[in-house]
Design a protein around this motif. Structure first.
Motif, PDB file in Angstrom:
ATOM      1  N   ILE A 279     -10.930  31.165 -22.024  1.00  0.00           N
ATOM      2  CA  ILE A 279     -11.324  30.146 -21.052  1.00  0.00           C
ATOM      3  C   ILE A 279     -11.858  30.854 -19.813  1.00  0.00           C
ATOM      4  N   ASP A 280     -13.080  30.502 -19.393  1.00  0.00           N
ATOM      5  CA  ASP A 280     -13.760  31.270 -18.357  1.00  0.00           C
ATOM      6  C   ASP A 280     -13.200  31.036 -16.962  1.00  0.00           C
ATOM      7  N   ASP A 281     -12.925  29.783 -16.623  1.00  0.00           N
ATOM      8  CA  ASP A 281     -12.422  29.483 -15.286  1.00  0.00           C
ATOM      9  C   ASP A 281     -10.976  29.949 -15.153  1.00  0.00           C
TER      10      ASP A 281
ATOM     11  N   CYS B 163     -10.555  20.935 -18.094  1.00  0.00           N
ATOM     12  CA  CYS B 163     -10.838  20.539 -16.706  1.00  0.00           C
ATOM     13  C   CYS B 163     -10.213  19.183 -16.401  1.00  0.00           C
TER      14      CYS B 163
ATOM     15  N   GLU C  98      -8.100  27.172 -27.168  1.00  0.00           N
ATOM     16  CA  GLU C  98      -8.927  27.664 -26.068  1.00  0.00           C
ATOM     17  C   GLU C  98     -10.408  27.390 -26.296  1.00  0.00           C
TER      18      GLU C  98
ATOM     19  N   THR D 131     -12.872  23.671 -23.674  1.00  0.00           N
ATOM     20  CA  THR D 131     -13.931  23.694 -22.662  1.00  0.00           C
ATOM     21  C   THR D 131     -15.198  23.055 -23.222  1.00  0.00           C
ATOM     22  N   PRO D 132     -16.032  22.489 -22.359  1.00  0.00           N
ATOM     23  CA  PRO D 132     -15.917  22.506 -20.899  1.00  0.00           C
ATOM     24  C   PRO D 132     -15.155  21.330 -20.300  1.00  0.00           C
ATOM     25  N   TYR D 133     -14.912  20.253 -21.054  1.00  0.00           N
ATOM     26  CA  TYR D 133     -14.390  19.038 -20.436  1.00  0.00           C
ATOM     27  C   TYR D 133     -12.875  18.948 -20.413  1.00  0.00           C
TER      28      TYR D 133
ATOM     29  N   CYS E 196      -8.361  27.057 -14.770  1.00  0.00           N
ATOM     30  CA  CYS E 196      -8.216  26.333 -16.030  1.00  0.00           C
ATOM     31  C   CYS E 196      -7.484  27.178 -17.066  1.00  0.00           C
TER      32      CYS E 196
END
Length: 288
Positions: free
Chosen positions: A149-151, A85, A76, A80-82, A154
């Protein structure tokens, strides 16, 4: 971007300087001022905190690769960030992937009743999955919930990858032995590009010399070749493939099954035992 808060004496706060992350909404994000969770179980972290967790979980997981919580945290905090996504975008570019993101299925013993799966035809995906779980004494209910993971979307993609991991084992036939896990992680890295799967290859150093040689010469070439040429395995709607012939699924994905690792290890043990017995009969020295 990172921003340093103005000197605290100007804000009438205790004399500290706190590094913060400015979010899209312009809110200051620090250990003293966290945003609200984006979903149930979410733990918002700034980049330094994620970095500390990534390094710590990565080092500890090398010494104990069976700690699923450490592997999950490493996955985790490095996705992120790539990378997560990119995996989400791969699902959005696929009709089946978009349906998975819309339906949000979860893989548990409730959604995958093993009693029914054991009655499916022997060469079916569901039967292979249930047989692998029985053989390895594994349960799909042991997968931890994503939290770093914030989103929210995702986060589901990572959860889906995590819960589908046992299906990858079942389709490839690779066991939960350290050697088998490393081989599968190499395949996943070539197919998903998630950093955690690539970082797991450092665990090769823990293998015995014979196992390490077998990985470099047999399982790593298989993993890279099949992972790169196979379709995005995250887009398989496993719940709809349970009655399908597992060989047909592998053919459709563009994947070959690797040599049976457990049988290979058993054959080598039988060979060593036969050699040792022969030396004992002729009175030769014991092998080291």
């Amino acid at each position: 971007m990172f921003k340093k808060i103005v000197p605290i004496y100007m804000l009438q706060l205790p004399p500290l300087h706190v590094y913060t992350l400015v979010g899209r909404a312009g809110r200051l994000f620090s250990v003293l001022n966290r945003p609200l969770p984006s979903y149930k179980g979410h733990v918002p972290l700034n980049l330094p905190e994620k970095g500390v967790l990534a390094v710590g979980s990565g080092i500890l997981s090398l010494f104990n690769p069976r700690r699923g919580d450490l592997i999950g945290t490493l996955g985790e905090t490095t996705a992120t960030p790539y990378f997560i996504c990119r995996l989400r975008d791969a699902m959005l570019s696929s009709l089946t992937g978009r349906r998975i993101l819309r339906d949000r299925p979860r893989i548990t013993t409730k959604s995958m009743p093993l009693k029914r799966l054991r009655t499916l035809p022997e060469k079916s995906v569901g039967r292979a999955y249930a047989s692998w779980l029985d053989k390895e004494a594994v349960s799909p209910d042991t997968r931890d919930q994503v939290q770093y993971i914030d989103d929210e979307e995702c986060a589901y993609v990572m959860q889906r990858y995590r819960e589908c991991h046992d299906f990858y084992h079942a389709v490839t036939g690779l066991p939960v032995l350290v050697e088998g896990e490393i081989a599968l992680k190499a395949f996943e890295f070539a197919n998903t590009l998630l950093p955690m799967t690539g970082l797991s290859l450092f665990a090769v150093a823990r293998l015995k010399p014979a196992e390490r040689s077998r990985f470099w010469h047999v399982y790593l070439p298989w993993a890279l070749t099949n992972g790169l040429r196979s379709k995005e395995i995250i887009n398989v709607y496993w719940e709809e493939q349970l009655e399908r012939n597992v060989d047909d699924l592998r053919l459709d994905l563009g994947m070959e099954k690797p040599p049976d690792l457990r049988e290979t290890r058993k054959a080598l043990r039988r060979q060593r035992k036969a050699t040792e017995d022969k030396r004992k009969r002729v009175g030769g020295p014991r092998s080291l």
